[in-house]
Design a protein around this motif. Structure first.
Motif, PDB file in Angstrom:
ATOM      1  N   LEU A 183      46.575  31.779  33.594  1.00 32.74           N
ATOM      2  CA  LEU A 183      44.819  31.615  33.481  1.00 32.74           C
ATOM      3  C   LEU A 183      45.017  33.158  35.590  1.00 32.74           C
ATOM      4  O   LEU A 183      43.820  33.998  34.940  1.00 32.74           O
ATOM      5  CB  LEU A 183      44.248  30.775  33.536  1.00 32.74           C
ATOM      6  CG  LEU A 183      42.303  30.983  34.201  1.00 32.74           C
ATOM      7  CD1 LEU A 183      42.308  31.157  32.983  1.00 32.74           C
ATOM      8  CD2 LEU A 183      41.398  30.140  34.424  1.00 32.74           C
ATOM      9  N   ASN A 184      45.165  32.569  36.007  1.00 37.17           N
ATOM     10  CA  ASN A 184      45.334  33.165  37.752  1.00 37.17           C
ATOM     11  C   ASN A 184      45.837  34.744  36.678  1.00 37.17           C
ATOM     12  O   ASN A 184      44.439  35.369  37.002  1.00 37.17           O
ATOM     13  CB  ASN A 184      45.594  32.544  38.745  1.00 37.17           C
ATOM     14  CG  ASN A 184      44.885  31.275  39.186  1.00 37.17           C
ATOM     15  OD1 ASN A 184      43.900  31.369  38.541  1.00 37.17           O
ATOM     16  ND2 ASN A 184      45.321  30.497  39.989  1.00 37.17           N
ATOM     17  N   GLU A 236      34.702  30.373  40.539  1.00 38.68           N
ATOM     18  CA  GLU A 236      34.908  32.390  40.290  1.00 38.68           C
ATOM     19  C   GLU A 236      35.281  32.574  39.110  1.00 38.68           C
ATOM     20  O   GLU A 236      35.571  34.008  38.961  1.00 38.68           O
ATOM     21  CB  GLU A 236      35.196  32.296  41.762  1.00 38.68           C
ATOM     22  CG  GLU A 236      35.033  32.333  43.162  1.00 38.68           C
ATOM     23  CD  GLU A 236      33.524  32.807  43.122  1.00 38.68           C
ATOM     24  OE1 GLU A 236      33.619  34.689  42.901  1.00 38.68           O
ATOM     25  OE2 GLU A 236      32.737  32.623  43.802  1.00 38.68           O
ATOM     26  N   THR A 237      36.000  31.581  38.123  1.00 34.51           N
ATOM     27  CA  THR A 237      36.348  32.448  37.096  1.00 34.51           C
ATOM     28  C   THR A 237      35.292  33.093  36.264  1.00 34.51           C
ATOM     29  O   THR A 237      36.155  34.197  35.679  1.00 34.51           O
ATOM     30  CB  THR A 237      36.826  30.749  36.408  1.00 34.51           C
ATOM     31  OG1 THR A 237      36.145  29.817  36.436  1.00 34.51           O
ATOM     32  CG2 THR A 237      37.811  30.161  37.097  1.00 34.51           C
ATOM     33  N   ARG A 280      47.923  26.847  34.418  1.00 36.91           N
ATOM     34  CA  ARG A 280      46.671  27.937  35.522  1.00 36.91           C
ATOM     35  C   ARG A 280      47.513  28.909  36.046  1.00 36.91           C
ATOM     36  O   ARG A 280      46.528  29.722  36.443  1.00 36.91           O
ATOM     37  CB  ARG A 280      46.483  26.219  36.833  1.00 36.91           C
ATOM     38  CG  ARG A 280      46.226  26.573  37.621  1.00 36.91           C
ATOM     39  CD  ARG A 280      45.839  25.398  39.220  1.00 36.91           C
ATOM     40  NE  ARG A 280      45.031  24.693  38.796  1.00 36.91           N
ATOM     41  CZ  ARG A 280      45.235  23.173  37.726  1.00 36.91           C
ATOM     42  NH1 ARG A 280      46.457  23.231  37.982  1.00 36.91           N
ATOM     43  NH2 ARG A 280      44.815  22.399  37.692  1.00 36.91           N
ATOM     44  N   LEU A 301      43.079  36.856  35.027  1.00 34.82           N
ATOM     45  CA  LEU A 301      42.014  36.926  35.694  1.00 34.82           C
ATOM     46  C   LEU A 301      41.744  38.487  36.873  1.00 34.82           C
ATOM     47  O   LEU A 301      41.233  38.577  36.725  1.00 34.82           O
ATOM     48  CB  LEU A 301      41.199  35.731  35.707  1.00 34.82           C
ATOM     49  CG  LEU A 301      40.979  35.095  35.222  1.00 34.82           C
ATOM     50  CD1 LEU A 301      40.068  33.545  36.555  1.00 34.82           C
ATOM     51  CD2 LEU A 301      40.217  35.079  34.085  1.00 34.82           C
ATOM     52  N   GLN A 309      34.922  36.391  37.212  1.00 32.02           N
ATOM     53  CA  GLN A 309      36.394  37.180  37.523  1.00 32.02           C
ATOM     54  C   GLN A 309      35.990  37.489  35.400  1.00 32.02           C
ATOM     55  O   GLN A 309      36.689  38.537  35.237  1.00 32.02           O
ATOM     56  CB  GLN A 309      37.009  36.329  37.620  1.00 32.02           C
ATOM     57  CG  GLN A 309      37.546  36.474  39.276  1.00 32.02           C
ATOM     58  CD  GLN A 309      38.406  35.254  40.159  1.00 32.02           C
ATOM     59  OE1 GLN A 309      38.395  34.147  39.798  1.00 32.02           O
ATOM     60  NE2 GLN A 309      39.691  36.683  39.218  1.00 32.02           N
ATOM     61  N   LEU A 310      35.913  36.504  35.078  1.00 33.79           N
ATOM     62  CA  LEU A 310      36.707  37.292  33.505  1.00 33.79           C
ATOM     63  C   LEU A 310      35.429  38.438  32.795  1.00 33.79           C
ATOM     64  O   LEU A 310      36.137  39.289  31.837  1.00 33.79           O
ATOM     65  CB  LEU A 310      36.308  35.825  32.398  1.00 33.79           C
ATOM     66  CG  LEU A 310      36.242  35.979  30.713  1.00 33.79           C
ATOM     67  CD1 LEU A 310      37.248  36.411  30.054  1.00 33.79           C
ATOM     68  CD2 LEU A 310      35.236  34.740  30.029  1.00 33.79           C
ATOM     69  N   SER A 333      36.827  25.981  39.121  1.00 36.31           N
ATOM     70  CA  SER A 333      36.067  27.491  40.342  1.00 36.31           C
ATOM     71  C   SER A 333      35.225  28.020  39.390  1.00 36.31           C
ATOM     72  O   SER A 333      34.990  28.271  38.021  1.00 36.31           O
ATOM     73  CB  SER A 333      37.170  28.074  40.889  1.00 36.31           C
ATOM     74  OG  SER A 333      36.658  29.324  41.317  1.00 36.31           O
ATOM     75  N   PHE A 370      38.542  26.420  33.662  1.00 32.21           N
ATOM     76  CA  PHE A 370      37.776  27.471  33.676  1.00 32.21           C
ATOM     77  C   PHE A 370      36.631  27.117  34.767  1.00 32.21           C
ATOM     78  O   PHE A 370      36.194  27.004  35.303  1.00 32.21           O
ATOM     79  CB  PHE A 370      37.129  27.951  33.118  1.00 32.21           C
ATOM     80  CG  PHE A 370      37.227  29.333  32.472  1.00 32.21           C
ATOM     81  CD1 PHE A 370      37.153  30.761  32.686  1.00 32.21           C
ATOM     82  CD2 PHE A 370      38.765  29.483  31.158  1.00 32.21           C
ATOM     83  CE1 PHE A 370      38.357  31.696  32.876  1.00 32.21           C
ATOM     84  CE2 PHE A 370      39.197  30.135  31.024  1.00 32.21           C
ATOM     85  CZ  PHE A 370      39.371  31.297  31.594  1.00 32.21           C
TER      86      PHE A 370
END
Length: 468
Positions: free
Chosen positions: A180-181, A220-221, A177, A184, A224-225, A218, A215
């Motif tokens: 990933l953040n 938002e992911t 996690r 992104l 963002q990607l 959220s 993913f």
């Protein structure tokens, strides 16, 4: 009052909830990952910068875990404090934890099921304890140890840990996690950071189903990607575009992501642009993404209404052979919805498909689509105008593929009833070669029905004389 606890790294029962088990098991996983990364850095003179970054993240994670929560606890409750040492035979040799679901391996060694199962999932075929190559991976419940653990827990007024079914998914998810953040966040950084992060995301989403599932946590992911891809300039950096569209394809494989991706209008627009502009691989993967998203019926309608079908047909017409199969799969899936059949016909699908079939390109795949469209009157009219009948008769007569014959005769059956002027060609084929009579005898069940229907239609229009 009963005391409740779980096991610490030191083999003691602690006053904590079951999430502590996952946290410590997660630390074990991170340490293994760190060990692999450090080995790669030490062994390779020209190691990748990303490898060092991953090692730093792993160290940082372990540091945070240590500072947030000590893994050494006291046993508390009505009976007083203190620590209880877990007998070694009750602890899983892999995790060091009290076994919740003990199972016996082929070598006779006992492990906690989720941890030994993960060991096998990683590709190992040896016993972690004895290093023996095992003859099979069947795991047999160890009821004796399970009962001994239960009795020991009762004697010490400790809550028996519940078996964890999805520990591998949980470990990977929790460990990734933060990663990933971080990746992104780089999508809003410099171009070099964006490219490096995109490559890593492409790889991670390919390898790990749990990373793909992240993913979905959220809305938002996904935005963002795709932040680096600007509408109207989607192919400004083709390598970056390819990595991000491929990542999107990987994400769309996960069932829980399908609606999340398809219901984002900006994502669909970027996918449509990527059908038109980008590398061959980008175009192919954009088409494949539409195919995987269309597994859900509501997505078929959403994608069709977005205007994606026309670019798909155009790509089928002029696209690279490597992309055509993915395009054909997407068009077929989308056209299982009535509204999309109309859209495909309006986009010129019939003409494009017939030309490809006549050129012997993806004949099997495209015949399936043509057969699907043949229940639309305008599609049949276009087929007749574009000379489909001789082509379809030829495939019916000469193809070695029973499925191709079946789809051809199904289309010809529809044409028989839609355009009487084509009966002459079909009748001549039957009179000269007996193609449809032979299919009645040797074809698939559907082909037999359609061929019989054609013969009945021909018989009603006049007698048929067969040659030997």
């Amino acid at each position: 009052m009963a005391r409740k606890g779980v096991v610490s790294d030191e083999g003691t029962v602690t006053d904590a909830d079951t999430s502590t088990v996952a946290a410590k098991a997660k630390a074990v996983e991170i340490k293994k990952q760190l060990e692999r990364l450090v080995k790669a850095i030490v062994d390779e003179d020209d190691y990748r910068v990303e490898t060092a970054d991953e090692a730093i993240r792993a160290l940082s994670y372990l540091k945070d875990l240590k500072s947030k929560k000590s893994l050494s606890f006291k046993l508390q409750g009505g009976g007083g404090g203190g620590t209880v040492v877990i007998p070694k035979e009750f602890r899983c040799p892999i995790s060091g934890e009290l076994m919740a679901d003990p199972v016996v391996l082929a070598t006779g060694e006992t492990f906690d099921r989720p941890f030994i199962q993960r060991w096998f999932n990683e590709g190992h075929r040896t016993c972690p304890q004895t290093k023996q190559v095992i003859s099979h991976t069947v795991l047999t419940p160890n009821h004796l140890v399970r009962e001994m653990v239960s009795q020991w827990c009762r004697e010490h007024e400790i809550e028996l840990p519940k078996p964890v079914q999805d520990i591998d998914e949980q470990l990977v998810t929790n460990a990734d996690r933060g990663c990933l953040n971080s990746l992104l966040e780089k999508m809003s950084s410099s171009l070099s950071d964006q490219k490096a992060a995109a490559k890593q995301l492409r790889l991670l989403t390919k390898r790990s189903s749990s990373f793909r599932a992240l993913f979905g946590e959220s809305t938002e992911t996904i935005p963002q990607l795709l932040n680096p891809l600007s509408p109207g300039q989607v192919d400004a950096h083709p390598d970056l575009q390819e990595d991000l569209i491929t990542t999107l394809l990987n994400l769309s494989i996960h069932d829980n992501n399908k609606r999340l991706v398809a219901e984002n209008a900006s994502v669909i627009r970027l996918l449509i642009e990527s059908l038109e502009y980008g590398t061959v691989q980008t175009k192919s993967n954009a088409a494949a993404t539409f195919f995987t998203l269309s597994a859900i019926d509501s997505n078929k309608i959403t994608i069709g209404a977005s205007g994606a079908i026309k670019p798909l047909i155009d790509l089928l017409d002029v696209g690279h052979p490597l992309a055509m199969k993915d395009v054909a799969s997407a068009v077929f899936s989308l056209c299982t919805v009535l509204e999309n059949k109309e859209r495909a016909i309006n986009a010129g699908a019939v003409g494009v498909i017939l030309i490809k079939i006549m050129d012997h390109v993806l004949v099997a795949e495209l015949l399936v689509i043509l057969a699907m469209l043949s229940n639309h009157q305008r599609a049949v009219q276009e087929m007749c105008e574009l000379g489909a009948v001789p082509c379809l008769i030829g495939i019916t007569r000469e193809s070695d593929c029973e499925r191709n014959k079946e789809n051809c005769v199904a289309i010809l059956y529809t044409i028989c009833f839609a355009d009487r002027t084509k009966l002459k060609e079909i009748k001549e084929e039957e009179t000269t070669r007996g193609t449809f009579s032979r299919l009645v005898q040797t074809g698939t069940s559907r082909a037999k029905r359609k061929a019989s229907g054609i013969l009945e239609r021909l018989n009603r229009t006049g007698s048929i004389t067969h040659t030997a």
